[in-house]
Design a protein around this motif. Structure first.
Motif, PDB file in Angstrom:
ATOM      1  N   UNK A 279       0.405 -26.042   4.280  1.00  0.00           N
ATOM      2  CA  UNK A 279      -0.421 -26.150   2.990  1.00  0.00           C
ATOM      3  C   UNK A 279      -0.933 -24.805   2.644  1.00  0.00           C
ATOM      4  N   UNK A 280      -2.166 -24.674   3.258  1.00  0.00           N
ATOM      5  CA  UNK A 280      -2.832 -23.736   3.209  1.00  0.00           C
ATOM      6  C   UNK A 280      -2.078 -22.710   3.166  1.00  0.00           C
ATOM      7  N   UNK A 281      -0.591 -22.517   3.917  1.00  0.00           N
ATOM      8  CA  UNK A 281      -0.397 -20.890   4.048  1.00  0.00           C
ATOM      9  C   UNK A 281      -0.167 -20.824   2.518  1.00  0.00           C
ATOM     10  N   UNK A 282       0.811 -21.648   2.453  1.00  0.00           N
ATOM     11  CA  UNK A 282       1.684 -22.050   1.167  1.00  0.00           C
ATOM     12  C   UNK A 282       0.917 -21.899  -0.081  1.00  0.00           C
ATOM     13  N   UNK A 283      -0.066 -22.153  -0.297  1.00  0.00           N
ATOM     14  CA  UNK A 283      -1.159 -22.188  -0.999  1.00  0.00           C
ATOM     15  C   UNK A 283      -1.909 -20.454  -1.095  1.00  0.00           C
ATOM     16  N   UNK A 284      -2.060 -19.373   0.075  1.00  0.00           N
ATOM     17  CA  UNK A 284      -1.605 -18.767  -0.091  1.00  0.00           C
ATOM     18  C   UNK A 284      -1.626 -17.469  -0.479  1.00  0.00           C
ATOM     19  N   UNK A 285       0.329 -18.458   0.545  1.00  0.00           N
ATOM     20  CA  UNK A 285       1.105 -17.057  -0.483  1.00  0.00           C
ATOM     21  C   UNK A 285       1.861 -17.164  -1.677  1.00  0.00           C
ATOM     22  N   UNK A 286       1.682 -18.654  -2.278  1.00  0.00           N
ATOM     23  CA  UNK A 286       2.005 -18.850  -3.406  1.00  0.00           C
ATOM     24  C   UNK A 286       0.928 -18.384  -4.488  1.00  0.00           C
ATOM     25  N   UNK A 287      -1.019 -18.367  -3.880  1.00  0.00           N
ATOM     26  CA  UNK A 287      -1.629 -18.025  -4.434  1.00  0.00           C
ATOM     27  C   UNK A 287      -2.297 -19.006  -5.308  1.00  0.00           C
ATOM     28  N   UNK A 288      -1.582 -20.200  -5.059  1.00  0.00           N
ATOM     29  CA  UNK A 288      -2.309 -21.437  -5.331  1.00  0.00           C
ATOM     30  C   UNK A 288      -3.523 -22.306  -5.139  1.00  0.00           C
ATOM     31  N   UNK A 289      -4.782 -22.184  -6.132  1.00  0.00           N
ATOM     32  CA  UNK A 289      -5.629 -22.739  -5.207  1.00  0.00           C
ATOM     33  C   UNK A 289      -6.165 -23.848  -5.287  1.00  0.00           C
ATOM     34  N   UNK A 290      -4.598 -25.102  -6.396  1.00  0.00           N
ATOM     35  CA  UNK A 290      -4.839 -26.590  -6.450  1.00  0.00           C
ATOM     36  C   UNK A 290      -4.229 -26.925  -4.528  1.00  0.00           C
TER      37      UNK A 290
END
Length: 165
Positions: free
Chosen positions: A24-35
């Motif tokens: 999930x953190x990788x996805x958040x970093x890749x998508x630039x999504x703080x949530x």
């Protein structure tokens, strides 16, 4: 419910939670999504809490397991050593995650740096989680131990099972 049972109930989440959190953190970093990053941080904090509970129930589980056949002090010791390393990594990851949550809520410029630090620590956590899970499984699952040997079942005729001769 004894300590061994409680240990078995709670000891999976620190490993699985860290693996899911890493993804999930990788996805958040890749998508630039703080949530999305915040979801990973919450999973890491919960994994650290479950890690503390696993450590707290480990001694009681050890007292029960060491009396079982084919369970040696060496096997338990290896698992305990790995679990201690994992716990330290998870506690650090939990603190880093709390900092990341705080910085994200404050829209701080250093929030991105903390997410990369959390990423590195989570990767280390997944490595130690794999090791801890394997050594824990070896306590009762003799078939996954490094020195496990395959035995061939033999029927009353002396033929190996599966032979049609």
């Amino acid at each position: 419910m004894n300590d061994a049972h409680l240990h078995m109930v709670v000891n999976h989440f620190p490993i699985i939670g860290t693996i899911f959190g890493l993804g999930i953190l990788l996805a958040g970093i890749f998508m630039k999504q703080t949530v999305v990053k915040n979801v990973a941080y919450i999973l890491f904090v919960v994994a650290a809490i479950f890690g503390a509970v696993s450590m707290a129930t480990g001694e009681g589980a050890e007292e029960i397991a060491e009396k079982l056949p084919s369970v040696t002090d060496q096997i338990i010791h290896e698992h305990e050593e790995m679990a201690e390393k994992l716990a330290l990594v998870l506690y650090a990851l939990g603190v880093i995650s709390l900092l990341g949550l705080y910085l994200n809520f404050k829209n701080h410029a250093k929030a991105a740096v903390v997410s990369y630090i959390a990423l590195v620590v989570a990767i280390i956590g997944v490595f130690f989680g794999k090791q801890t899970g394997t050594t824990g499984g070896e306590v009762r699952h003799t078939e996954i131990r490094a020195n496990a040997t395959a035995t061939t079942a033999v029927d009353s005729d002396g033929a190996e099972e599966g032979d049609d001769d």
